[in-house]
Write an enzyme that holds these catalytic residues in place. Sequence first.
Site, PDB file in Angstrom:
ATOM      1  N   ASP A  92       1.037  -1.321  -0.216  1.00  0.00           N
ATOM      2  CA  ASP A  92       0.034  -0.056   0.245  1.00  0.00           C
ATOM      3  C   ASP A  92       0.798   1.377   0.129  1.00  0.00           C
ATOM      4  O   ASP A  92       1.944   1.275   0.552  1.00  0.00           O
ATOM      5  CB  ASP A  92      -0.718   0.050   1.136  1.00  0.00           C
ATOM      6  CG  ASP A  92      -1.962  -0.722   1.191  1.00  0.00           C
ATOM      7  OD1 ASP A  92      -2.007  -1.850   0.364  1.00  0.00           O
ATOM      8  OD2 ASP A  92      -2.916  -0.807   2.270  1.00  0.00           O
ATOM      9  N   HIS A 149       5.122  -7.398  -0.234  1.00  0.00           N
ATOM     10  CA  HIS A 149       4.977  -8.552  -0.953  1.00  0.00           C
ATOM     11  C   HIS A 149       5.456  -8.939  -2.030  1.00  0.00           C
ATOM     12  O   HIS A 149       5.943  -7.515  -2.772  1.00  0.00           O
ATOM     13  CB  HIS A 149       3.406  -8.735  -0.949  1.00  0.00           C
ATOM     14  CG  HIS A 149       2.951  -8.854   0.369  1.00  0.00           C
ATOM     15  ND1 HIS A 149       2.124  -9.907   0.943  1.00  0.00           N
ATOM     16  CD2 HIS A 149       2.596  -7.987   1.533  1.00  0.00           C
ATOM     17  CE1 HIS A 149       1.663  -9.908   2.083  1.00  0.00           C
ATOM     18  NE2 HIS A 149       2.087  -8.553   2.355  1.00  0.00           N
ATOM     19  N   SER A 250       8.204   4.226   4.921  1.00  0.00           N
ATOM     20  CA  SER A 250       9.598   4.370   3.963  1.00  0.00           C
ATOM     21  C   SER A 250       9.150   4.491   2.631  1.00  0.00           C
ATOM     22  O   SER A 250       8.152   4.634   2.041  1.00  0.00           O
ATOM     23  CB  SER A 250      10.604   3.736   4.419  1.00  0.00           C
ATOM     24  OG  SER A 250      11.824   4.162   3.752  1.00  0.00           O
TER      25      SER A 250
END
Length: 282
Positions: A92, A149, A250
């Site tokens: 995300d 992921h 980050s």
Amino acid sequence: MNIPDILKSWPLYILPHHFISRLVFRLTRIQCPTIVPGTIRLFSDVFKVNLEEAQNPDPASYNTFNEFFTRPLKPELRPIAEGENVLSSPVDGAVSQSGKIEEGRIFQAKGHYYSALELLGGDEKRAAPFMNGQFMTIYLSPRDYHRIHMPLAGKLVEQVYVPGRLFSVAGHTTRTIPRLFARNERVVALFDTDYGKLAMVLVGAINVAAIETVWDGLVTPPQGWGVKRQVFPDVTLAKGEEMGRFNMGSTVILLLENPGLQWGQGLLADKPLKLGERLATL
């Protein structure tokens, strides 16, 4: 020249980045049932975190703030784009930049570039496949899901730790601090895929107190003093499988060898992304 951005960014040069981040590391791991739930609720209100997306939405169920920050989501909320040749979003976040790598030069922001060679730790052989490939930079804000992921299925070739500063990676710093992503501490994971080499660069930043990978656990801290290369035989991850996580927000940078990659329409700077969203076709 953007004077407000410069005024916000220049104090970062003198701050003790690693000291601040290690302090955050300790604070976010304090176990206190009278403080932690309230801190989570306050943080969620300020940064507009959607707690209902978490597998466990109850703030009182987390032992530490870091447990909450690296919380898993309900898997049905983040379906992975189908197709072996479809590149899916690893996180995300929001698109910072994307496009072609031109003779090893990667676009950071207007007037700012850095090189694939320095980003990947200074090894010419490691950087060679990406010299005319493609890249995407994705920024994770504090409210985002912070597990990372796989955007494609791949076999791990090597993990490389590159020491550096911990400048903020917010918009005002990417627009003003030269070679920002090649100066910050980072962890590079290099994969072989059916569509060429893939590098996933996990960039540290101030308050990003730890970077982890699923095959090596906590990579930083402690801070290293030189480039460290490690090989982990037989690590193969499926598309959509977790490969690492940030503790605090980050940036993830994807480098792809495949020059024929076609980015999806509408992937403009600052476009919000969800994990699993279709990014490109290879």
